[in-house]
Design an enzyme around this catalytic site. Structure first.
Site, mmCIF file in Angstrom:
data_model
loop_
_atom_site.group_PDB
_atom_site.id
_atom_site.type_symbol
_atom_site.label_atom_id
_atom_site.label_comp_id
_atom_site.label_asym_id
_atom_site.label_seq_id
_atom_site.Cartn_x
_atom_site.Cartn_y
_atom_site.Cartn_z
ATOM 1 N N TYR A 70 72.250 3.210 -50.750
ATOM 2 C CA TYR A 70 72.712 1.883 -50.046
ATOM 3 C C TYR A 70 71.560 1.092 -49.716
ATOM 4 C CZ TYR A 70 70.867 3.790 -45.653
ATOM 5 O OH TYR A 70 69.898 4.356 -44.764
ATOM 6 N N GLY A 89 61.542 1.168 -44.855
ATOM 7 C CA GLY A 89 61.389 0.132 -44.178
ATOM 8 C C GLY A 89 60.363 -0.902 -44.862
ATOM 9 N N THR A 90 60.621 -1.696 -45.769
ATOM 10 C CA THR A 90 59.940 -2.402 -46.843
ATOM 11 C C THR A 90 59.116 -3.576 -46.132
ATOM 12 O OG1 THR A 90 61.763 -3.589 -47.359
ATOM 13 C CG2 THR A 90 61.224 -1.906 -48.951
ATOM 14 N N ASN A 91 59.538 -4.015 -44.880
ATOM 15 C CA ASN A 91 58.730 -5.026 -44.164
ATOM 16 C C ASN A 91 57.468 -4.349 -44.041
ATOM 17 O OD1 ASN A 91 61.070 -6.441 -44.186
ATOM 18 N ND2 ASN A 91 61.505 -5.975 -41.888
ATOM 19 N N ASP A 92 57.357 -3.305 -43.420
ATOM 20 C CA ASP A 92 56.053 -2.702 -43.092
ATOM 21 C C ASP A 92 55.334 -2.104 -44.570
ATOM 22 O OD1 ASP A 92 55.716 -3.576 -40.666
ATOM 23 O OD2 ASP A 92 55.959 -1.626 -39.486
ATOM 24 N N GLU A 142 57.598 3.743 -44.400
ATOM 25 C CA GLU A 142 57.285 2.513 -44.350
ATOM 26 C C GLU A 142 55.366 2.752 -44.382
ATOM 27 O OE1 GLU A 142 58.293 0.880 -40.229
ATOM 28 O OE2 GLU A 142 58.333 3.247 -39.694
ATOM 29 N N ARG A 154 77.820 -28.443 -70.388
ATOM 30 C CA ARG A 154 77.124 -27.366 -69.851
ATOM 31 C C ARG A 154 77.977 -26.928 -68.646
ATOM 32 N NH1 ARG A 154 72.345 -30.839 -67.279
ATOM 33 N NH2 ARG A 154 73.549 -32.074 -65.609
ATOM 34 N N ARG A 204 67.846 -0.913 -34.038
ATOM 35 C CA ARG A 204 66.459 -1.026 -33.301
ATOM 36 C C ARG A 204 66.684 -0.822 -31.946
ATOM 37 N NH1 ARG A 204 66.155 -5.959 -37.391
ATOM 38 N NH2 ARG A 204 68.284 -5.771 -36.639
ATOM 39 N N ARG A 257 67.472 4.130 -35.337
ATOM 40 C CA ARG A 257 65.720 4.298 -35.220
ATOM 41 C C ARG A 257 65.261 4.581 -33.718
ATOM 42 N NH1 ARG A 257 62.022 -0.536 -37.321
ATOM 43 N NH2 ARG A 257 62.541 -1.467 -35.362
#
Length: 885
Positions: free
Chosen positions: A854, A769-772, A748, A333, A560, A616
């Site tokens: 990006y 802003g995929t966190n929020d 977001e 393998r 930030r 930001r």
């Protein structure tokens, strides 16, 4: 023979790893190449999935197994269950993706009281036959009927004592077999099955069931392997490495799995069965010694290894057995390897003309690149000598942790610390059941086992530093202590290991970030030629920006600005601004902050010379800059206001308490601050434009992109834009110089995503802003969700933690909708992502598919993102080509 559920090696479709599993497909390939592979057949992954769904074999499978066994009898000229010359089988798992040690194997199927005696007479070697039988009872009981291994081992060691297992006589093994059968009966409530087809059926079921055992599920979560693939079962005619001094077994790699160095690398044992090497029960001999012990076998093996690597065009992990001087290849393998080895092998294979640079990019996983960023011991600051330097360097990288002696305890400590505990798992040897403890440990040390032992293979696959076969390590488990190099340590004491050298040190040694160039730079250069997505970084300081550029960042996707506010010399001015009674007072304090901000932006623009920088504006609620307990409030008051009256203190305290919010994530933050207190945004925009112009005057290029956070309604953005455009124009007029800049927003809030066409009328770019967006879209708090998200993943509500890997079916749809609407309203709008998902390979594939321009991630994940983005582009081209074919 073939059927719907079963394929003989010689007639199987060797390209179908999804159906046959990786091991089955490779056995078919080797058989069809004419290599010395013991004959056998593969029961498919579809049969496993049927069993998982229905709790029984599919119709016809039992009959297929009987017919396939009869075909093997005809080839061998021996009978399965035959009294005089019995044919025996091994039953092994074989998933599509390699999962070393996670699922179950049973050897010597077909031995019972009668066939054991027949095998002894046929071979003239009663000790071999009885040793094989006792192994079957032990493994069958443990694997198929969950009789704990220790129940057998305790009885075995009463007989074995300090001797090796091969030193026991046939008469002693007779006693062991009778004892094992008694243990089996007492623990399983049944006699060990004498019907060989019952053994084969139960063993096959055991392998199917092992697909969903805890260690396999843990490993799949760790490696990102889906749960719905199932495992194939490979039934193969047994060959024996435990027939004496002309027999043996081994595991080897066509290249060094730790470094990638070319040359056969591995280990073997004389007079042993295959599991002995992998389990680490005995410390084996180096593979180079095989040519001295068995010259013809060694020569043949090395030729086969070279041919297999050329055939599969990758480093191979090969298991072999020698039976009375005859070589058999049991499996091959693509070998598990460390990050450094993966890069070195991929680049070398290109240089050797075996693969293209595009293929090399696909040969290395993002996790491999991440391993290269593992810290190393900062030897410039270390004077201490190692406690032991003779362990096997099984998996590179440095690790610091507290000693823990069993996996259950490690998992418990890690859970109770909410993932903060740094642990060093120290074991005699690891077994598949140790996977939970291995996953949560910083490093692993074992007293026994070689470079191909379970601990070494799994640690390398996970990128965890590991030292195997440490000669001075003595465990005193009952006393919860260990001895290393003659020095005693209690469980919980700190030690440091270097998995690249095999050295163990006392205490917590300083670590430094890894450095890489050379072949890594070549590989990432090839990746850059392949990828469409740009890769930026999240950076708040000039130092972070410089690091990111060194790692290949093409800009900054998120600065930030609030992180600049928290520095000690600035915080009092920020707090004075927040606690001001009037706008005039606020502007006065903001002016003091202005110079700090401008200098920060100058440093960042200089570091990113000519690369875009997305900044930001202030996002968090203002109360986050203020203390909350009485002692800290008094310290702040003294620092900011000096000596004040009790009445004034009470007024300030009341104001601080009044600023607290019940749900600050949805409170007075983001663009709302700029709308109610526009002077804050005005100061920041003036600092950005001023810094850009001053950098431009130095002959460098500054490309600022000003981003407004937390937009929910387009009118919010329009009102903020009016103010910011005015301030930017006025600043340029004051300098008498123009600067190019962009104005955009962070998506977001779900409402912004579904009204992105309206928002795009004002925004020149979107940054997701995929966190929020994940928090708000899923109604799940990132700060609190760890209490249940792990269970959610186990329950398959989500395939992965949605804060680590994007929820593509839900939050991903919001991103996709926003992209489509944004492009319709503003063709050519720039689209990026700056949340934590910007560094996650799976999420990067999704972002590539929806056409983002990006991704942006932390500086040290930039190389990972570069490779993942390249692999996304290559996969997309392959899919497009397949679709058009």
């Amino acid at each position: 023979m073939t059927s719907k559920w079963l394929f003989a090696f010689e007639s199987a479709d060797k390209t179908d790893k999804g159906l046959l599993g990786g091991k089955g497909a490779n056995l078919a390939s080797m058989t069809q190449l004419g290599l010395p592979v013991p004959a056998g057949f593969t029961i498919t992954t579809e049969a496993c999935n049927f069993y998982s769904d229905h709790g029984s074999f599919p119709d016809g499978l039992i009959q297929d197994i009987h017919e396939a066994a009869e075909a093997l009898e005809a080839k061998a000229g021996r009978k399965f269950g035959g009294a005089s010359d019995p044919l025996l089988f091994s039953v092994r798992s074989g998933a599509r993706f390699s999962m070393p040690g996670m699922m179950d194997t049973i050897l010597n199927i077909g031995l019972n009281d009668e066939t054991c005696e027949g095998l002894a007479l046929k071979t003239g070697n009663p000790r071999f036959a009885k040793d094989s039988y006792r192994r079957l009872i032990q493994t069958f009981g443990n694997v198929a009927l969950d009789i704990g291994l220790k129940n057998f081992e305790t009885e075995f060691f009463k007989v074995r004592g300090s001797r090796e297992d091969y030193e026991l006589s046939a008469q002693e093994l007779d006693g062991v077999i009778e004892t094992y059968k008694r243990v089996f009966r007492e623990k399983a409530g049944m006699d060990f099955p004498q019907d060989v087809y019952d053994q084969l059926r139960i063993a096959t079921e055991a392998v199917f069931k092992s697909w969903m055992n805890n260690r396999a599920k843990t490993y799949r979560r760790q490696e990102g392997i889906p749960d719905n693939l199932g495992t194939a079962v490979n039934v193969q005619s047994m060959v024996f490495g435990n027939k004496g001094d002309t027999s043996g077994t081994g595991v080897c790699f066509s290249r060094n799995p730790s470094t990638g160095e070319k040359g056969v690398y591995g280990e073997f044992l004389i007079n042993a069965q295959g599991e002995d090497v992998v389990a680490g029960i005995r410390t084996p001999q180096h593979i180079d010694e095989l040519t001295a012990v068995m010259p013809d076998v060694g020569k043949q093996l090395f030729e086969i290894i070279a041919n297999l690597e050329k055939h599969f065009r990758d480093m191979q992990d090969i298991e072999f057995t020698v039976e009375e001087g005859k070589l058999y290849i049991l499996q091959t393998r693509n070998g598990k390897r460390t990050g450094p080895a993966a890069v070195n092998i991929a680049v070398d294979l290109v240089d050797e003309g075996l693969i293209s640079s595009t293929e090399a990019v696909m040969h290395v996983s993002p996790e491999h690149i991440e391993q290269l960023l593992h810290p190393q011991i900062d030897m410039a600051q270390v004077t201490a000598e190692p406690l032991d330097s003779k362990g096997l360097p099984a998996s590179p990288g440095a690790a610091v942790g507290r000693i823990v002696l069993d996996s259950d305890e490690a998992e418990k400590l890690f859970r109770e610390s909410e993932g903060k505990a740094r642990l060093m798992l120290v074991r005699e040897e690891t077994a598949p059941d140790d996977i939970d403890g291995m996953v949560v440990s910083q490093g692993i040390i074992t007293a026994r086992g070689g470079m191909t032992s379970h601990a070494a293979v799994v640690a390398r696959g996970m990128g965890t530093p590991c030292i195997a076969s440490c000669p001075s390590l003595i465990l005193h488990e009952e006393e919860r202590r260990v001895s290393i190099g003659g020095q005693d340590f209690n469980e919980g004491d700190w030690i440091t290991i270097d998995g690249g050298t095999g050295c163990i040190y006392e205490g917590e040694l300083p670590l430094k970030a890894a450095e890489f160039g050379g072949k890594v730079a070549r590989l990432l250069g090839w990746a850059d030629e392949e990828r469409r997505l740009k890769v930026r970084t999240n950076a708040d300081t000039p130092q972070d920006a410089r690091h990111a550029v060194e790692f290949g960042a093409e800009g900054i996707g998120l600065t930030r600005t609030e992180h600049m506010f928290f520095e000690a010399e600035r915080l009092p001015h920020v707090q004075s601004m927040i606690l001001s009674n009037t706008e005039e007072e606020r502007r006065e304090h903001l002016e003091k902050i202005f110079d700090f901000q401008k200098q920060d932006f100058i440093g960042i623009f200089e570091a990113m010379d000519g690369k875009p920088v997305t900044i930001r504006l202030l996002d968090p609620p203002l109360h986050e800059f203020l203390p909350h307990d009485a002692e800290d409030i008094d310290k702040m008051i003294k620092a900011v206001f000096g000596e004040i009256t009790a009445e004034h203190r009470e007024e300030i305290v009341n104001r601080i308490h009044g600023m607290r919010e019940s749900n600050p994530m949805l409170g007075f933050r983001g663009c709302r601050l700029g709308l109610i207190h526009p002077e804050i945004n005005e100061m920041q925009v003036r600092a950005i434009i001023s810094a850009a112009i001053e950098v431009q005057r130095q002959g460098k290029v500054a490309l600022p992109e000003i981003m407004v956070p937390l937009i929910g309604h387009v009118k919010e953005l329009q009102l903020v834009e009016q103010t910011l455009r005015r301030v930017a124009s006025q600043t340029m007029e004051d300098y008498g110089e123009q600067i190019k800049y962009m104005f955009g927003t962070m998506i977001e809030i779900p409402r912004a995503a579904v009204t992105a066409d309206e928002v795009a009328a004002s925004a020149e770019f979107f940054s997701f802003g995929t966190n929020d967006l994940t928090q708000m879209g899923m109604g799940v708090s990132r700060d609190d969700a760890q209490k249940f998200l792990g269970k959610y993943v186990e329950m398959k509500i989500y395939p992965a933690d949605p804060f680590n890997s994007l929820d593509q079916g839900g939050i991903g749809k919001l991103v996709s909708i926003a992209c489509e609407l944004g492009r319709k309203a503003r063709p050519g709008i720039k689209l990026g992502i700056c949340g934590e998902h910007g560094g996650d390979p799976s999420s990067i594939h999704f972002f590539d598919s929806v056409g983002l321009d990006y991704v942006s991630c932390s500086p040290f994940r930039v190389p990972v993102a570069r490779l993942a983005a390249a692999q996304a582009s290559i996969s997309a081209r392959k899919s497009s080509g397949a679709a058009g074919a």
